[in-house]
Design an enzyme around this catalytic site. Sequence first.
Site, short mmCIF file in Angstrom:
data_model
loop_
_atom_site.label_atom_id
_atom_site.label_comp_id
_atom_site.label_asym_id
_atom_site.label_seq_id
_atom_site.Cartn_x
_atom_site.Cartn_y
_atom_site.Cartn_z
NE ARG A 7 7.43 -1.50 -5.70
CZ ARG A 7 6.47 -0.74 -5.15
NH1 ARG A 7 6.49 0.57 -5.29
NH2 ARG A 7 5.49 -1.32 -4.46
CG ASP A 53 -2.85 5.10 -5.80
OD1 ASP A 53 -3.37 4.92 -4.68
OD2 ASP A 53 -1.65 4.86 -6.03
NE ARG A 62 -1.44 6.46 4.28
CZ ARG A 62 -0.95 6.40 3.05
NH1 ARG A 62 -0.11 7.33 2.62
NH2 ARG A 62 -1.28 5.41 2.25
CE LYS A 73 2.80 8.40 -5.42
NZ LYS A 73 2.78 7.49 -4.25
CB SER A 74 4.96 2.27 -7.73
OG SER A 74 3.74 2.64 -7.16
N GLY A 76 3.67 6.96 2.05
CA GLY A 76 3.39 5.63 2.61
C GLY A 76 4.33 4.59 2.02
CD GLN A 123 2.13 1.97 0.37
OE1 GLN A 123 1.77 2.06 1.56
NE2 GLN A 123 2.11 2.99 -0.46
CE LYS A 168 -4.62 3.40 -0.87
NZ LYS A 168 -3.40 2.59 -0.95
C1 S3P Z 1 1.88 1.80 -3.77
C2 S3P Z 1 0.87 0.95 -3.42
C3 S3P Z 1 -0.51 1.38 -3.14
C4 S3P Z 1 -0.78 2.78 -3.68
C5 S3P Z 1 0.33 3.73 -3.38
C6 S3P Z 1 1.64 3.23 -3.97
C7 S3P Z 1 3.22 1.24 -3.98
O1 S3P Z 1 -0.72 1.40 -1.75
O2 S3P Z 1 -2.00 3.27 -3.16
O3 S3P Z 1 0.05 5.02 -3.93
O4 S3P Z 1 4.07 1.93 -4.57
O5 S3P Z 1 3.45 0.10 -3.58
P1 S3P Z 1 -1.15 0.05 -0.98
O6 S3P Z 1 -0.18 -0.97 -1.34
O7 S3P Z 1 -1.09 0.35 0.47
O8 S3P Z 1 -2.54 -0.23 -1.46
#
Ligand code: S3P
Length: 422
Positions: free
Chosen positions: A24, A312, A119, A19-20, A91, A166, A339
């Site tokens: 990006r 996570d 959030r 997902k991350s 988020g 994030q 979260k």
């Molecule tokens: C993520 C960072 C994490 C994670 C989220 C995805 C990201 O959050 O919990 O599911 O893709 O950068 P935080 O950076 O707020 O901890």
Amino acid sequence: MLFHKSHPLKGEITVPGDKSISHRGIMLGALANGTTSITNFLKGADCLSTISCFQKMGIEIEETENEILVHGKGLHGLSAPKEILDAGNSGTTTRLISGILAGQNFSCDLTGDASIQKRPMKRIMTPLSMMGADITSVHNNGCAPLHIKGAPLKGISYQSPVASAQVKSCVLFAGLYADGKTSVTEPFLSRNHSELMLSSFGASVQTCGTTATIEPEPVLTAQKVEVPGDISSAAFFIAAGLLIPGSELLIKNVGINPTRDGILRVCKQMGANLELLNTRTQCGEPVADILVKHSELNGTVIEGDLIPTLIDELPVIAVMAACANGETIIRNAEELKVKESNRLEIIVHHLSEMGCDITGTEDGMIIRGGKPLHGAVLDSHLDHRIAMSFAVAGLVADGETEITNADCVNISYPGFYRDLLR
Ligand code: S3P
């Protein structure tokens, strides 16, 4: 959705893309010159929200069967959206896009669903304001909806109070538009996908310990991004394979970036029989196949710099700890409260309902494992990782477990129940 004690899990599984990294890929693809191709992109609701936001800013994004093509328009190619940008439940979309929006020459509004609107966004508003951005919380409560008026930005050295990729990525993305170097230092190192991908697109990013520094105004060049399987999705199969007697499961093509692999380290600490096979590097990200065999687990301590590397995965790790012999202590995990839901509270509540001996603490929990879990009716609170973690608990518990509001798994893993119950 109903769950019962499971037969052993055998064979191979491939989990969806990370997902991350998928988020990006869209973001940097949009800001690059040329067409970025993304394979194994996660078509979950969160990443689709990112696509929709960039489409609203004039970026053409084509979806084919196997690939996403992002027709980038360069760092200054976004256009003002005609409507409010909607990040849905994501988020990552909200916080990372805010960094990009801060450097544009237009204003826009950014919102999301009920969870996103609760959030904390001050954590990005503070550094972006220090850079000279004009970013306000529309209801003045530190949450979305946000109004962001692009402005000339100045480079800063930011000491983040939280280890959050994030926040770090938001500031680094804004740093692309700043008048000098921008650096972010965090208390512990969070996931570094932004740093790796920014470098591969041609940005100048340096890292030293928990500090990442970016130079402004590079020319970003379109790339081929091959997204590895998401270790956060693999985590449910790692847990199920370890907990269900007789299981032997090969989880193929999983990203094992050391800033994300805390679950593997914790499994080892707990005595898990887990092997990494076919370890390789793909687009700068380490990848492996993970062979998991049913194991007797023991309690452990999870704290400090380990926490951001498995943030996570803590809900499913708590399920593993409930089934392990002895005590597991989780500390320094207060981020779980902010979260998609208050995961700290919900994990403690749901595991108690299933008969686990668990105590919530200010920043974590103490789990006295080994008591058999029994089925219960548990709500997901519309949190995908809560739904998936307790689905796994339902496969080892006596009796029947019902997860209500179970569809939220579409956020990160469409097809999860089909894969788990096959
Ligand atoms: C993520 C960072 C994490 C994670 C989220 C995805 C990201 O959050 O919990 O599911 O893709 O950068 P935080 O950076 O707020 O901890």
